[in-house]
Each structure stands twice: as C-alpha cells, then as structure tokens.
Design an enzyme around this catalytic site. Structure first.
Site, PDB file in Angstrom:
ATOM      1  N   HIS A 153       0.869  -1.177   0.000  1.00 18.49           N
ATOM      2  CA  HIS A 153       0.000   0.000   0.000  1.00 18.49           C
ATOM      3  C   HIS A 153       0.907   1.230   0.000  1.00 18.49           C
ATOM      4  CE1 HIS A 153      -3.789   2.075   1.487  1.00 18.49           C
ATOM      5  NE2 HIS A 153      -2.880   2.947   1.895  1.00 18.49           N
ATOM      6  N   ASN A 181      -2.535   8.026  -2.900  1.00 17.99           N
ATOM      7  CA  ASN A 181      -2.008   6.674  -3.106  1.00 17.99           C
ATOM      8  C   ASN A 181      -1.456   6.552  -4.519  1.00 17.99           C
ATOM      9  OD1 ASN A 181      -4.477   6.423  -1.179  1.00 17.99           O
ATOM     10  ND2 ASN A 181      -3.331   4.561  -0.851  1.00 17.99           N
ATOM     11  N   HIS A 207       1.810   5.139  -0.807  1.00 17.62           N
ATOM     12  CA  HIS A 207       1.428   6.507  -1.153  1.00 17.62           C
ATOM     13  C   HIS A 207       2.570   7.086  -1.989  1.00 17.62           C
ATOM     14  CE1 HIS A 207      -2.279   7.189   1.320  1.00 17.62           C
ATOM     15  NE2 HIS A 207      -1.869   6.037   1.815  1.00 17.62           N
ATOM     16  N   CYS A 225      -4.076  10.931   4.251  1.00 15.73           N
ATOM     17  CA  CYS A 225      -4.574  10.394   5.515  1.00 15.73           C
ATOM     18  C   CYS A 225      -4.830  11.573   6.435  1.00 15.73           C
ATOM     19  CB  CYS A 225      -3.576   9.435   6.146  1.00 15.73           C
ATOM     20  SG  CYS A 225      -4.153   8.823   7.746  1.00 15.73           S
TER      21      CYS A 225
HETATM   22  P1  HMG Z   1     -11.870   7.213  20.891  1.00 11.79           P
HETATM   23  O1  HMG Z   1     -12.229   8.650  20.985  1.00 11.79           O
HETATM   24  O2  HMG Z   1     -10.741   6.702  21.720  1.00 11.79           O
HETATM   25  O3  HMG Z   1     -13.159   6.311  21.082  1.00 11.79           O
HETATM   26  O4  HMG Z   1     -11.558   6.948  19.363  1.00 11.79           O
HETATM   27  P2  HMG Z   1     -13.706   5.584  22.388  1.00 11.79           P
HETATM   28  O5  HMG Z   1     -13.476   4.126  22.225  1.00 11.79           O
HETATM   29  O6  HMG Z   1     -13.185   6.265  23.607  1.00 11.79           O
HETATM   30  O7  HMG Z   1     -15.261   5.892  22.262  1.00 11.79           O
HETATM   31  C1  HMG Z   1     -15.759   7.236  22.352  1.00 11.79           C
HETATM   32  C2  HMG Z   1     -17.139   7.327  21.735  1.00 11.79           C
HETATM   33  O8  HMG Z   1     -17.047   7.059  20.343  1.00 11.79           O
HETATM   34  C3  HMG Z   1     -18.139   6.308  22.296  1.00 11.79           C
HETATM   35  O9  HMG Z   1     -19.412   6.961  22.302  1.00 11.79           O
HETATM   36  C4  HMG Z   1     -18.161   5.221  21.271  1.00 11.79           C
HETATM   37  O10 HMG Z   1     -19.384   4.510  21.214  1.00 11.79           O
HETATM   38  C5  HMG Z   1     -17.954   6.018  20.003  1.00 11.79           C
HETATM   39  P3  HMG Z   1     -20.085   7.432  23.688  1.00 11.79           P
HETATM   40  O11 HMG Z   1     -20.187   6.180  24.500  1.00 11.79           O
HETATM   41  O12 HMG Z   1     -19.105   8.424  24.247  1.00 11.79           O
HETATM   42  O13 HMG Z   1     -21.359   8.030  23.210  1.00 11.79           O
HETATM   43  N1  HMG Z   1     -17.336   5.174  18.980  1.00 11.79           N
HETATM   44  C6  HMG Z   1     -17.820   4.954  17.748  1.00 11.79           C
HETATM   45  N2  HMG Z   1     -18.890   5.422  17.104  1.00 11.79           N
HETATM   46  C7  HMG Z   1     -19.092   4.965  15.844  1.00 11.79           C
HETATM   47  N3  HMG Z   1     -18.276   4.082  15.234  1.00 11.79           N
HETATM   48  C8  HMG Z   1     -17.190   3.608  15.825  1.00 11.79           C
HETATM   49  C9  HMG Z   1     -16.938   4.063  17.152  1.00 11.79           C
HETATM   50  N4  HMG Z   1     -15.941   3.785  18.023  1.00 11.79           N
HETATM   51  C10 HMG Z   1     -16.190   4.468  19.117  1.00 11.79           C
HETATM   52  N5  HMG Z   1     -16.397   2.732  15.214  1.00 11.79           N
HETATM   53  C11 HMG Z   1     -11.495   5.435  17.504  1.00 11.79           C
HETATM   54  C12 HMG Z   1     -11.111   5.670  18.940  1.00 11.79           C
HETATM   55  C13 HMG Z   1     -10.771   4.188  17.014  1.00 11.79           C
HETATM   56  C14 HMG Z   1     -12.997   5.245  17.415  1.00 11.79           C
HETATM   57  C15 HMG Z   1     -11.098   6.682  16.668  1.00 11.79           C
HETATM   58  O14 HMG Z   1      -9.748   6.916  16.911  1.00 11.79           O
HETATM   59  C16 HMG Z   1     -11.298   6.518  15.179  1.00 11.79           C
HETATM   60  O15 HMG Z   1     -12.429   6.422  14.733  1.00 11.79           O
HETATM   61  N6  HMG Z   1     -10.200   6.534  14.390  1.00 11.79           N
HETATM   62  C17 HMG Z   1     -10.279   6.341  12.961  1.00 11.79           C
HETATM   63  C18 HMG Z   1      -9.171   7.087  12.266  1.00 11.79           C
HETATM   64  C19 HMG Z   1      -9.200   6.794  10.778  1.00 11.79           C
HETATM   65  O16 HMG Z   1     -10.181   6.318  10.237  1.00 11.79           O
HETATM   66  N7  HMG Z   1      -8.080   7.088  10.095  1.00 11.79           N
HETATM   67  C20 HMG Z   1      -7.941   6.846   8.668  1.00 11.79           C
HETATM   68  C21 HMG Z   1      -7.840   5.394   8.326  1.00 11.79           C
HETATM   69  S1  HMG Z   1      -6.215   4.721   8.552  1.00 11.79           S
HETATM   70  C22 HMG Z   1      -5.380   5.072   7.085  1.00 11.79           C
HETATM   71  O17 HMG Z   1      -5.860   5.819   6.278  1.00 11.79           O
HETATM   72  C23 HMG Z   1      -4.079   4.354   6.780  1.00 11.79           C
HETATM   73  C24 HMG Z   1      -4.233   3.264   5.725  1.00 11.79           C
HETATM   74  O18 HMG Z   1      -4.685   3.808   4.501  1.00 11.79           O
HETATM   75  C25 HMG Z   1      -2.894   2.555   5.507  1.00 11.79           C
HETATM   76  C26 HMG Z   1      -1.727   3.513   5.279  1.00 11.79           C
HETATM   77  O19 HMG Z   1      -1.773   4.348   4.356  1.00 11.79           O
HETATM   78  O20 HMG Z   1      -0.753   3.401   6.019  1.00 11.79           O
HETATM   79  C27 HMG Z   1      -5.254   2.200   6.148  1.00 11.79           C
HETATM   80 MG    MG Z   2      -3.390   4.779   3.013  1.00 15.51          MG
END
Ligand code: HMG
Ligand code: MG
Length: 336
Positions: A231, A273, A233, A264
C-alpha cells in the site's frame, strides 16, 4: 524470448494502451485492491454526496476491479467524510464477483459493518507509537488489544480480515522506522488471525531496496509473501518503483487509488495513493493480468475529478484524457 520478440502483435501507445513486453519472474496476475472510495475520499474537505460515492464504487467495479474498498465504520467525528457509511453501504448491494471491504477499528465499528452485511473487514494498526496515538487514540499495544476481539468475532462470522499496518517505512514524527519494529508489530497483527497483511507506506517515503528488505524480513519471521499486499502513497514519486520491487519479490496484491486520490487525515504529510491507472498501465505493459479496463477506469477518475473540482494527479489519467495539458496563454494575467 527477447524483449523485441515479446512486442510482436501487441497494442501500441496510439491505442491508449502500452506496448506489451513481459519480464521474467513476475506474477502472472495481480489483484488490485482499490482504495479510492475510502483512502482516496477520506481526506476530502467538501462532503461528497453519498449517491456520488455509490456511483463511484459501481463504476470502479464495472471497470473490472474485483476488490473495491467501500468506506470506514470509524467514529464519524474522526473522519467526517465517511460519516455516511450506514447510508452508503446498502446502496452498493451485492456486486457479483466484487469484494467490498470496509475499515473497522473496534467492536462498535464491527457491529455496524456486520449489521449491514459486510463480508470483508479491515483493521488498521500502526508500526509506530506516534501514529497509533494520533490515528486510534491508543498505544500500539492498546490498539492490538482493541483489534483482538474484532478479528475473532469477524472470523466467527465468516468474514475475511485484512490487517493494515501503517508507517512501515517512515513516520513523520519518529523518522526512520526500524525493519525489526515493523516485523514485530506485523507478526502480532497476523497472530490475531488476519487473513492478509497490507504494508502501508503512509507518507510515501519508501524506496525499492527498503521494500525488498522488509519483505525478506517478514518472510524470515514466517509471514508468507502470499498473505502480503503493498500500500504505497506517492509523496516522493516512488510508489510505482516500490510496487515493481514488491512484484519482483512475488507480491501479487497491490493497493491503489483511482486517479491517485488520497491522503490520511491523521498524517499531514501523506499524499495520494499510487494511482490505479498508473499501476494498470505498468502491469499491462508487463503482460500481467488485472482484469481492469483502463479506458473505463480512466473515464471514472475523470468523472470523479469533475465532482471534486480539480484534475486527477494521475499521470496516466492526464495523458489519456489530455487533462492539465492545455497550452497556457502567456498574455493571460491569470497565468503566472
Ligand atoms: P476514541 O475517541 O478513543 O473512542 O476513538 P472511544 O473508544 O473512547 O469511544 C468514544 C465514543 O465514540 C463512544 O461513544 C463510542 O461509542 C464512540 P459514547 O459512549 O461516548 O457516546 N465510537 C464509535 N462510534 C461509531 N463508530 C465507531 C466508534 N468507536 C467508538 N467505530 C477510535 C477511537 C478508534 C474510534 C477513533 O480513533 C477513530 O475512529 N479513528 C479512525 C481514524 C481513521 O479512520 N483514520 C484513517 C484510516 S487509517 C489510514 O488511512 C491508513 C491506511 O490507509 C494505511 C496507510 O496508508 O498506512 C489504512
Ligand atoms: Mg493509506
């Protein structure tokens, strides 16, 4: 067979396809894991309408891409562009022969995805502490602990699980990432039960020798090449060279984003990418099967570029559509 013999009876560049000159010891077929609708769009500031995303996925599938990553079931505040996952996924339906994986970071995300019938999920870890913290609000160990029940439950439900590992080649906060560190986290991720590992060069700093070194170290640690995808970029223009290095090592799963969309939201130095069109052009030239119709794919990226209001960064899309190549008027004060 010589290179000259290999060119006989093949397409030429005037047909919009490269001349086919196979090289030895490369996979006969490559599965492209298309990430444009997820990685490509997740960083877009302006909200792309759900119907446009659905049409994007359908067009990518119609262009012959057999794996089209659709969206993420993450916290909507963390990635607002993908907050419509619940509305989007049902619009995709079952597309025959096409996998529609989705990202899920935790059990909450898994529940949301399974409720809608997702059959392929991806967890996404980090080789570095800094990015794990920024992307998942967790340490590396805490994020692996968060993924453990996700992978176990997804497998119980019969889903295929991909494990992404970010910052495999460099990290904007920590600099160079030792190969041993990447291998250690990759092993832990795979030991959770993932079917596949995708090595993320999140900020596009890898070079081919580094790719060889990491793949060899992973093999030595027992992670087989057949379970590895790459993967890349394209921040430093190395994505295609790195892909060729991975193919030479035997990798046959390559992630790419239609039109070169992407970035990202939690790694500011990440750009798009590897563009799927640039990848397909190279693979077709090498005589490697992808199943992709380059003209249909290019038309799709040009269509999406229209929706986003700027030309595709893909060199192949630009070459095939003429976009961005109009001569500039030196008298025009707007043309510096
Ligand atoms: P957090 O703030 O630590 O969440 O975030 P938490 O576990 O403390 O929960 C807080 C609240 O969020 C709770 O609600 C949960 O229910 C809710 P409350 O009880 O307070 O009302 N919650 C959710 N709601 C909906 N859907 C969920 C969810 N999880 C918790 N799934 C968390 C932790 C992981 C959720 C957050 O950090 C997050 O969503 N991160 C995502 C970041 C992301 O998507 N980044 C881009 C993708 S990675 C990437 O692009 C790289 C890749 O392409 C490869 C590369 O290039 O290297 C893949
Ligand atoms: Mg990526």
């Amino acid at each position: 067979m010589t290179a000259a013999e290999g060119t006989e009876g093949t397409e030429g560049t005037d047909t919009g396809l490269p001349m086919v000159v196979p090289a030895y010891d490369l996979p006969a077929r490559v599965r492209i894991h298309e990430v444009g609708a997820r990685d490509g769009l997740q960083n877009e500031k302006a909200t792309v309408p759900t119907e446009v995303k659905a049409e994007f996925v359908h067009r990518l599938a119609a262009a012959g891409l057999s794996t089209v990553e659709a969206t993420s079931f993450v916290h909507p505040k963390w990635v607002p562009q993908l907050a419509d996952a619940e509305a989007l996924f049902p619009l995709l339906g079952d597309i025959e022969g096409v996998h529609l994986p989705v990202l899920v970071p935790n059990e909450r995300g898994l529940d949301r995805a399974l409720d809608l019938g997702a059959r392929r999920i991806a967890v996404f870890g980090s080789a570095t502490e800094s990015f794990a913290r920024r992307n998942l609000n967790r340490s590396v160990a805490e994020s692996l602990a968060m993924f453990a029940p996700v992978v176990a439950r997804a497998k119980d439900a019969g889903a295929h699980v991909r494990g992404y590992l970010s910052m495999c080649f460099g990290d904007p906060w920590e600099g160079a990432v030792p190969v041993g560190q990447v291998v250690r986290v990759a092993k832990e991720l795979m030991d959770l039960g993932c079917d596949e590992l995708s090595l993320g060069d999140t900020i596009g700093v890898a070079t081919p020798g580094h790719v060889f070194a990491l793949l060899a170290a992973l093999n030595e640690a027992g992670v087989g090449t057949d379970t590895i995808g790459v993967h890349f970029h394209d921040t430093y223009g190395q994505a295609l060279s790195n892909t060729l290095a991975a193919l030479q090592h035997g990798v046959s799963t390559v992630d790419a984003s239609a039109g070169g969309l992407g970035g990202c939201p939690y790694a500011k130095s990440a750009t798009g990418n590897l563009a799927t069109e640039d990848l397909v052009w190279m693979l077709q030239g090498l005589g490697i099967e992808t199943g992709v119709d380059l003209a249909a794919l290019t038309a799709t990226s040009a269509w999406m570029a229209g929706h986003l209001g700027r030309p595709s960064p893909s060199r192949t899309v630009r070459a095939l559509t003429g976009a961005g190549t109009e001569p500039q008027d030196p008298q025009d004060p707007q043309d510096p």
